[in-house]
Design an enzyme around this catalytic site. Structure first.
Site: not given
Ligand code: 4NP
Length: 154
Positions: A7, A10, A12-14, A123
């Site tokens: 994702c 790294n 939240c989703r992955s 997201d």
């Molecule tokens: P992820 O979510 O891609 O599912 O881990 C996010 C985590 C952090 C950020 C964006 C999306 N960020 O902008 O820091």
């Protein structure tokens, strides 16, 4: 078989997908035969634990993400893994740029591969609690289909 979820951050989703797949493989008796990891296209959260909201939402459904730490995806991952699964279309686009021409790994969009109602795992980072539950709903469904696929491939 080696599976890598990717994702943006790294956190939240992955990591959710990594924890859910590990759990489902363990239940299926396949944990020893399939390697699972996750990474982000961005580098902001390298070395960090998963987002506290992600960990709590996962914990409520019996998935323990506490040992996971963020890392950034790298070109060599396309040689080290067999299947690289992007959480959304933007991640897929970034991964297509990173993928070496001679890479062995298959690259795909996770939800689309299993014909879920959505192509992208939304997201949840800037949203509320419902977003984290939705991430789990989608990932659990897709991981059930992924486990079936893996059973047929190993
Ligand atoms: P992820 O979510 O891609 O599912 O881990 C996010 C985590 C952090 C950020 C964006 C999306 N960020 O902008 O820091």
């Amino acid at each position: 078989m080696r599976v890598l979820f990717v994702c943006l951050g790294n956190i939240c989703r992955s990591p959710t997908a990594e924890g859910v797949l590990r759990h489902k493989l363990s239940v299926a008796g396949l944990a020893e035969r399939i390697e699972v990891d996750s990474a982000g296209t961005g580098d902001w959260h390298v070395g960090k634990a998963a987002d506290v909201r992600t960990r709590q939402a996962a914990q409520q459904r019996g998935y323990d993400l506490s040992a996971l730490r963020g890392r950034q995806v790298k070109a060599e991952d396309f040689h080290a893994f067999d299947l690289v699964l992007a959480m959304d279309s933007s991640n897929l686009h970034d991964l297509q740029q990173l993928r070496p021409d001679d890479a062995s790994a298959e690259l795909d969009l996770f939800l689309r591969r299993y014909h879920l109602a959505l192509d992208d795992v939304p997201d949840p980072y800037y949203g509320g609690e419902a977003g984290f539950a939705q991430v789990l709903d989608l990932i659990e469904q897709a991981c059930d289909a992924l486990v079936l696929e893996l059973k047929g491939r190993i």
